[in-house]
Design a protein around this motif. Structure first.
Motif, PDB file in Angstrom:
ATOM      1  N   GLN A   1      44.726  38.189  42.568  1.00 57.38           N
ATOM      2  CA  GLN A   1      46.072  37.413  42.969  1.00 57.38           C
ATOM      3  C   GLN A   1      47.376  37.791  41.869  1.00 57.38           C
ATOM      4  N   ILE A   2      48.111  37.603  42.111  1.00 58.40           N
ATOM      5  CA  ILE A   2      49.158  38.110  40.314  1.00 58.40           C
ATOM      6  C   ILE A   2      50.283  37.680  40.895  1.00 58.40           C
TER       7      ILE A   2
ATOM      8  N   THR B   1      58.953  44.528  28.395  1.00 59.21           N
ATOM      9  CA  THR B   1      58.315  44.537  29.129  1.00 59.21           C
ATOM     10  C   THR B   1      57.236  43.494  29.310  1.00 59.21           C
ATOM     11  N   ALA B   2      57.676  42.567  30.667  1.00 63.35           N
ATOM     12  CA  ALA B   2      56.741  41.494  31.281  1.00 63.35           C
ATOM     13  C   ALA B   2      55.806  42.147  31.868  1.00 63.35           C
ATOM     14  N   GLN B   3      54.561  41.240  31.786  1.00 60.49           N
ATOM     15  CA  GLN B   3      53.220  41.937  32.598  1.00 60.49           C
ATOM     16  C   GLN B   3      52.858  40.198  32.826  1.00 60.49           C
ATOM     17  N   PHE B   4      52.640  40.326  34.016  1.00 65.08           N
ATOM     18  CA  PHE B   4      51.608  38.408  34.320  1.00 65.08           C
ATOM     19  C   PHE B   4      50.966  38.603  35.419  1.00 65.08           C
ATOM     20  N   ALA B   5      49.663  38.404  35.123  1.00 63.87           N
ATOM     21  CA  ALA B   5      48.481  38.866  35.820  1.00 63.87           C
ATOM     22  C   ALA B   5      47.597  36.795  36.620  1.00 63.87           C
ATOM     23  N   VAL B   6      47.370  36.724  37.157  1.00 63.70           N
ATOM     24  CA  VAL B   6      45.862  35.640  37.350  1.00 63.70           C
ATOM     25  C   VAL B   6      45.252  37.109  38.153  1.00 63.70           C
ATOM     26  N   VAL B   7      44.092  37.411  37.466  1.00 66.67           N
ATOM     27  CA  VAL B   7      42.593  38.090  38.146  1.00 66.67           C
ATOM     28  C   VAL B   7      41.744  37.583  37.945  1.00 66.67           C
ATOM     29  N   LYS B   8      40.720  37.260  39.182  1.00 67.22           N
ATOM     30  CA  LYS B   8      39.786  37.018  39.775  1.00 67.22           C
ATOM     31  C   LYS B   8      38.482  37.692  38.427  1.00 67.22           C
ATOM     32  N   ASP B   9      37.603  36.933  38.607  1.00 68.18           N
ATOM     33  CA  ASP B   9      36.410  38.116  38.249  1.00 68.18           C
ATOM     34  C   ASP B   9      35.639  38.594  39.709  1.00 68.18           C
ATOM     35  N   PRO B  10      35.262  39.949  39.790  1.00 70.00           N
ATOM     36  CA  PRO B  10      34.730  40.112  40.597  1.00 70.00           C
ATOM     37  C   PRO B  10      33.596  39.207  40.653  1.00 70.00           C
ATOM     38  N   LEU B  11      32.514  38.884  40.126  1.00 68.33           N
ATOM     39  CA  LEU B  11      31.463  38.531  39.545  1.00 68.33           C
ATOM     40  C   LEU B  11      30.889  36.742  40.168  1.00 68.33           C
ATOM     41  N   ASN B  12      32.652  36.064  40.215  1.00 66.80           N
ATOM     42  CA  ASN B  12      32.925  34.732  40.239  1.00 66.80           C
ATOM     43  C   ASN B  12      33.918  34.385  41.192  1.00 66.80           C
ATOM     44  N   ASP B  13      33.631  33.317  42.203  1.00 61.75           N
ATOM     45  CA  ASP B  13      35.089  33.159  43.249  1.00 61.75           C
ATOM     46  C   ASP B  13      35.729  32.829  42.189  1.00 61.75           C
ATOM     47  N   LEU B  14      34.995  31.517  41.323  1.00 61.16           N
ATOM     48  CA  LEU B  14      36.394  30.729  40.612  1.00 61.16           C
ATOM     49  C   LEU B  14      36.536  30.661  39.381  1.00 61.16           C
ATOM     50  N   LYS B  15      36.237  32.173  38.758  1.00 61.91           N
ATOM     51  CA  LYS B  15      36.145  32.695  37.471  1.00 61.91           C
ATOM     52  C   LYS B  15      37.919  33.469  37.308  1.00 61.91           C
ATOM     53  N   TYR B  16      38.801  33.117  36.828  1.00 60.23           N
ATOM     54  CA  TYR B  16      39.950  33.656  36.655  1.00 60.23           C
ATOM     55  C   TYR B  16      40.556  33.820  34.851  1.00 60.23           C
ATOM     56  N   GLN B  17      41.051  34.831  34.928  1.00 63.22           N
ATOM     57  CA  GLN B  17      41.485  34.985  34.094  1.00 63.22           C
ATOM     58  C   GLN B  17      43.071  35.548  33.733  1.00 63.22           C
ATOM     59  N   PHE B  18      44.326  34.053  33.154  1.00 64.93           N
ATOM     60  CA  PHE B  18      45.531  34.965  33.248  1.00 64.93           C
ATOM     61  C   PHE B  18      45.981  35.547  31.943  1.00 64.93           C
TER      62      PHE B  18
ATOM     63  N   VAL C   1      54.340  43.753  39.275  1.00 68.04           N
ATOM     64  CA  VAL C   1      53.908  44.000  38.385  1.00 68.04           C
ATOM     65  C   VAL C   1      52.156  44.203  39.238  1.00 68.04           C
ATOM     66  N   ILE C   2      51.743  45.674  39.406  1.00 66.43           N
ATOM     67  CA  ILE C   2      49.934  45.896  40.450  1.00 66.43           C
ATOM     68  C   ILE C   2      49.053  45.782  39.058  1.00 66.43           C
ATOM     69  N   PHE C   3      48.248  44.806  39.601  1.00 63.17           N
ATOM     70  CA  PHE C   3      47.072  45.638  38.855  1.00 63.17           C
ATOM     71  C   PHE C   3      45.963  45.826  39.494  1.00 63.17           C
ATOM     72  N   ALA C   4      44.788  46.782  38.892  1.00 63.97           N
ATOM     73  CA  ALA C   4      43.819  46.904  40.018  1.00 63.97           C
ATOM     74  C   ALA C   4      42.831  46.622  38.959  1.00 63.97           C
ATOM     75  N   VAL C   5      41.587  45.935  39.960  1.00 60.57           N
ATOM     76  CA  VAL C   5      40.423  45.665  40.031  1.00 60.57           C
ATOM     77  C   VAL C   5      39.107  46.707  39.611  1.00 60.57           C
TER      78      VAL C   5
END
Lengths: 178, 370
Positions: B150-151, B200-217, B71-75
């Motif tokens: 990160q994915i 269809t299964a999609q999983f992603a761990v996405v880092k906030d571009p403005l906060n290195d420690l803030k993540y969305q799962f 699965v590929i995500f782009a931020v």
């Protein structure tokens, strides 16, 4: 071919350049790995991991410092990861009366050949050897070592202290046999 | 007389300077097989009996990248400063059908040697077709965790069988992020078996571009009944979890429960650190008011980087300061104890960041008396 030309060619995907770069520095890096590993198979693993990472991260080398210094940093970081994975930061906390290194001991080391010194370091217990390498040869401070290998600063100092005591013991034993 | 540590350093450094050791020719072959673009890297590596430890590493790395490619995500970059916008490249991966695959999974368990785990590669074939140029972006993700998402994605033991990965005792679960950090080995491409049942299964761990420690799962599963997250031991529910993490390695486990009783489990480890950087110092006043901006201390302004060498040169290229001890920063005096004049100086530094990558940099600093 200069280092900069080598790096550029490697980044352009030249397999020949990769081989040239490897041939140029693999001997030095093998010596580094042997110092950290203590045995050949582990040193070979460290070399392999290290050079894969070197080529992988070569684009991050800015060209400002020496290439060999940069390669060495990468290889050492891989060696530390390898040691950590092998759980070989098994520090020796044995309490025994220790003797300090003297100027005579330093003289004895200065008379030794490079190969003899390498062998001496390789024979060190794992915990001593890692800290000794990082402090005495790579030049890291104990604070840096503590962060690098995730131990306390005092553990690093203690292990270096004991490494010196171990050296003293080994040098005395060597002297007795010669 | 007792020699000090600096004597010991000097002695060993001088004696070992330029030390070389014979290199087994097999190492080069093993290195080659692990380089980006090398075909069958894992296979080649696992064939090298002399490098057993490395074999596991390489296999894990290949598997990590292989799975991540499913699965590929782009931020979004600078265009959107408010929140990470995830552009999903639709990718069909094979979901785990627990009941249907029990037998196959057991067979894999039987075949796995003690201390080894059968790890499966998600195919990247369809992803490649649909993602187009996004693979280059993903390749970057393995080398620069500070700027790209990160994915984690789903794999399936019932469909794609690939490599056995030796796992360290303290790593009971495959850690994709760690493996992908270590290498850029290309994803493996395999044909999907016809018997596979795609969901269809999609999983992603996405880092906030403005906060290195803030993540969305983020997770999405066709017939999901519930999502159970475990992030460094804390439990969360829902298809989307947003957290500001403590610095360090974080173990992430996701279990998706489908309405029909099937479930899917995915695990990975991410490294959450503030961006490693060395804060530039433009000027300092070593001979001005004592106690204020007296020293040129790059280490003090470094984040998640340990400097192991700093060199300062004057306009003529003469080295005035060269130190591996960052506890002893430059105080404006040259190596012979003479005051350096008010002027612009060039500095270079080398170090290592929290991900183990070498860091080098350079800049200019002015000695000022004000």
């Amino acid at each position: 071919m200069t280092d900069q030309e080598l790096v550029r060619a490697c980044l352009e995907g030249s397999g020949k350049a990769q081989r040239l770069l490897y041939d140029k520095y693999s001997g030095q890096m093998m010596a580094v790995c042997l110092r950290y590993a203590g045995n050949e198979p582990d040193a070979q693993d460290m070399m392999q991991e290290g050079f894969i990472k070197v080529f992988d991260k070569l684009g991050q080398y800015s060209g400002k410092g020496s290439l060999v210094g940069w390669i060495r940093s990468v290889v050492i970081s891989c060696a530390l990861v390898h040691i950590r994975k092998e759980k070989r930061f098994m520090f020796h906390e044995d309490v025994e009366e220790v003797q300090h290194l003297t100027d005579d001991d330093v003289d004895a080391v200065s008379r030794m050949s490079q190969a003899e010194i390498m062998e001496l370091i390789r024979q060190m217990p794992d915990g001593y050897r890692t800290v000794f390498n990082l402090f005495a040869i790579e030049g890291y401070s104990h604070k840096e070592i503590a962060e690098l290998i995730e131990v306390s600063e005092s553990t690093s100092k203690t292990q270096f202290f004991k490494a010196k005591a171990w050296l003293k013991k080994e040098l005395n034993a060597l002297e007795r046999t010669t | 007389m007792k020699p000090n540590d600096q004597h010991i350093r000097d002695l060993f450094q001088s004696k070992l300077e330029g030390a070389q050791a014979p290199v087994d020719p097999a190492i080069w072959s093993a290195v080659q097989s692990g380089l980006p673009g090398a075909a069958g890297a894992a296979g080649a590596a696992s064939g090298g009996a002399a490098f057993t430890g490395m074999t596991a590493w390489l296999v894990a790395a290949v598997v990590g990248v292989g799975i991540a490619t499913a699965v590929i995500f782009a931020v979004s970059g600078d265009d959107d400063k408010q929140s990470p916008v995830v552009t999903e490249v639709q990718a069909e991966v094979i979901g785990e059908k627990q009941d249907e695959t029990k037998q196959q999974a057991e067979a894999q368990d039987d075949s796995a040697a003690s201390g080894q785990a059968e790890v499966d590669l998600a195919t990247s074939q369809e992803v490649k077709e649909k993602a187009g140029g996004s693979e280059a972006h993903l390749a970057n993700a393995s080398t620069d965790e500070t700027s790209v998402p990160q994915i984690i994605t789903g794999g399936s033991p019932d469909t794609i069988h690939s490599h056995k990965a030796e796992q360290a005792e303290d790593e009971p679960n495959f850690t994709g992020a760690q493996a992908s950090d270590d290498t850029q080995t290309p994803a493996q491409t395999q044909e999907l078996p016809e018997s596979a049942v795609p969901v269809t299964a999609q999983f992603a761990v996405v880092k906030d571009p403005l906060n290195d420690l803030k993540y969305q799962f983020i997770a999405e599963y066709g017939d999901a009944d519930s999502y159970e997250w475990s992030i460094n031991g804390a439990k969360y529910a829902g298809s989307r979890v947003e957290l500001e993490l403590e610095e360090g390695e974080q173990f992430v486990r996701l279990r998706v429960n489908a309405e029909n009783g099937d479930y899917d489990v995915h695990e990975t480890t991410i490294k959450a650190y503030r961006k490693p950087e060395v804060k530039k110092i433009n000027t300092f006043t070593p001979f001005g008011s004592p106690g204020e901006n007296d020293v040129f201390d790059l280490q003090a302004g470094a984040t998640n980087i340990i400097l192991h060498r700093v060199v300062v040169m004057d306009n003529d290229g003469k080295v005035v300061y060269d130190s591996v001890d960052q506890e002893d920063p430059w105080d404006g005096y040259d190596r012979f104890g003479n005051k350096c004049p008010i002027a612009t100086y060039t500095y270079q530094y080398e170090g290592i960041d929290v991900y183990g990558s070498a860091v080098v940099g350079a800049g200019y600093v002015i000695i000022n008396n004000n």
